[in-house]
Write a protein that holds these residues in place. Structure first.
Motif: not given
Lengths: 388, 388
Positions: B29-31, B35, B41, B43-44, B97, B99-101, B104-105
């Protein structure tokens, strides 16, 4: 250094919200939130109990935090001692889940067994959206300084420049004027480098950026803003930039043209000015954000530009303005679905823009403060297109 | 566009790790991770099953992602349909985890009831640390372009300049050369604007930045890098900059002086060169990262500069180099406690630096690739101090 009364007032507001929602404390970990409440963005954790004195536990740099913080500074506790540092009776602790990585959450969950963690992202964003007179003064200063750089554009915008050359010239002057450069964004997946310098049909390129304009950028890794392509004559050149002093961002867009524009583009630009004027007049406490977006969209529709409003036809963004302050993407948003009333002291970048396929993108953007008398323009300078 | 074979090889390596650890799929999930694996990159969300074809679900912009992605692109599923889009038999799903807020989790936890979410941060960082020949070629190009800007410094570094003026001049040339500007960092709480331009005793200011140098910066909100203070004569002027093309960062430091330096500073600089040479010779697969840090610290100690190594006495950082690539702070780290062996193709910024209280900070930095023959310098140009 942040004046102590500012910090105290901000923390008191947070404590009021915590008490109202039955949350025993907040543990603030995101640097710009820490800066907002304490005056320092050193790597640290700010504990704010619902009642009682806050404390800033600092990892790095302790001496810098001591110099800058309006809140009592202590070294970061050892993991073994951490739980014992909490005041008695704290059971629920608020964190900003919008930006807190899961690893950080898990780290604190291990340090604080038996506590309940709750999300205070909305509380934090709501509080930060309303600026104090002190903050508004800082934003006025950022606005004046940013507008001064815009006023210099006719001196350096020349035929034959590439988009990236124009970006570099603008960025250079912003930096020499002391702008801090780093534009903070809060939303997951969003990022920007200082601003967007895009022109003609390249400005229409769709992208990840949650705005009306993205641009081609320099590569798929940096797919927004200026490209290496030369700027054409007779197309809108958009300079959409952030200026940042003392952390406070203003967001400004102006349009420049080498030559002239078609009647259709000129009509679209006049419509953006009319929408801005309408919105500015209605930036008053109590007005519902969504209704401002709807009114703006209706004005675009009446001007025969509904399909072009805030994006290419079919890819239109559903907003016309966004909060701005220590981050570029603050609350509130003048957007479909944002059914909340404006509050005095909120600061909002109003940016009605139009995408005219094959011709380019244009529109106005200024940063306003919400007041009883309507929007106060913090970035006041001529809104007219500059023809060179 | 990312060549398909690169994307396929990267995804195959990820699938190998997922299989080895018994994880059924990764949801990236992190851009910048998206990429890396797909070439876009936008949003996806990138679903990579441990076996089978990956898919990129795109929120914005779908058309841009279709243009750039080497992986099959589909519109982002509706929340209702999301779970049904997963291939059969997927029970555990890996997320980064680091960088995942948390929000979002929680969002994905709601979409995917009954699945177990596990942390694949280390897998992801390990994979990304080893660069392919294609990536190394991009980093060599970033290195050449960055060094070309360093070579221009004697043309624009003048007596009387403020730190921020020198920063603006350097940044201006980097940007005109096409550097992308936005320096991505992964660690929670870390951030940087392009680089650090600091001089004399102001360079000693401690700060949040996890490096040997921070600088005063422009305010407590931007407390690193250039300040508004003028650059003095006879002190080290540090230009520590990132150059970024196609997303790939190199990290380079050079020292400039208006006048001359004390013998003590010159001795410290010669020591940094000797440490760099030692480390470069040992940047070979299998060498243990921690041992390189320890050897460097011992060399500093032997030179009578142990207390000055990588920070002010008492605030010394415990590293001497860091991975670099799509982010400034990649794996591996040449640091105390990092007991892992180097791998061929890892790219590491080596930066032995010394803080001499009251006199300034200085040292060398180049970005190297790990090879069987030792470090290949990707940022080759004269390492000597430039006296003006």
């Amino acid at each position: 250094m942040l004046i102590r009364s500012e910090s105290e007032a901000r923390i008191a507001r947070l404590q009021g919200e915590l008490s109202a929602q039955g949350i025993d404390a907040a543990l603030i970990l995101h640097p710009i939130d820490i800066f907002y409440f304490s005056g320092t963005r050193q790597t640290s954790a700010l504990l704010v109990p619902a009642a009682g004195a806050p404390v800033l536990w600092v990892r790095k740099s302790l001496s810098r935090a001591q110099e800058e913080s309006a809140v009592t500074v202590l070294p970061f506790p050892s993991s073994r001692d951490f739980a014992q540092q909490l005041p008695e009776g704290i059971r629920t602790i608020g964190f900003t889940f919008d930006v807190l990585p899961v690893q950080q959450y898990n780290f604190y969950a291990k340090l604080l067994p038996g506590k309940e963690f709750v999300d205070i992202s909305a509380i934090n964003r709501d509080l930060r959206s309303v600026k104090s007179p002190y903050e508004l003064e800082l934003m006025r200063a950022s606005g004046r300084r940013t507008c001064a750089v815009f006023a210099e554009v006719p001196q350096f915008l020349k035929p034959g420049m590439r988009e990236v050359d124009l970006a570099a010239e603008f960025e250079y002057r912003l930096r020499r004027a002391g702008s801090e450069g780093l534009t903070r964004m809060r939303a997951f997946n969003q990022e920007i480098f200082m601003g967007l310098t895009v022109s003609g049909s390249r400005a229409e390129a769709p992208g990840f950026f949650d705005g009306a304009v993205t641009g081609r950028g320099l590569s798929a890794a940096a797919p927004h803003g200026a490209s290496l392509a030369p700027i054409d004559r007779d197309v809108p050149i958009i300079l959409d930039f952030t200026g940042i002093w003392d952390g406070y961002v203003v967001d400004v867009t102006r349009i420049f043209v080498l030559g002239k524009l078609s009647e259709r583009l000129t009509h679209a630009y006049q419509t953006s000015l009319a929408i801005q004027q309408y919105l500015a007049e209605h930036l008053k406490p109590g007005v519902i954000c969504e209704e401002l977006f709807q009114a703006a969209a209706a004005m675009a529709e009446d001007a025969g530009l509904g399909r072009n409003f805030m994006g290419a036809p079919g890819e239109n963004a559903r907003f016309v303005g966004h909060g701005v302050g220590l981050e570029l993407d603050e609350y509130p948003v003048l957007a479909q679905g944002f059914k909340v009333p404006l509050k005095a002291g909120q600061t909002i970048a109003i940016e009605p823009k139009f995408v005219i396929p094959g011709e380019g993108v244009l529109g106005i953007e200024n940063t306003f403060a919400v007041t009883e008398q309507g929007g106060e323009n913090l970035t006041q300078s001529s809104d007219e297109i500059v023809y060179l």
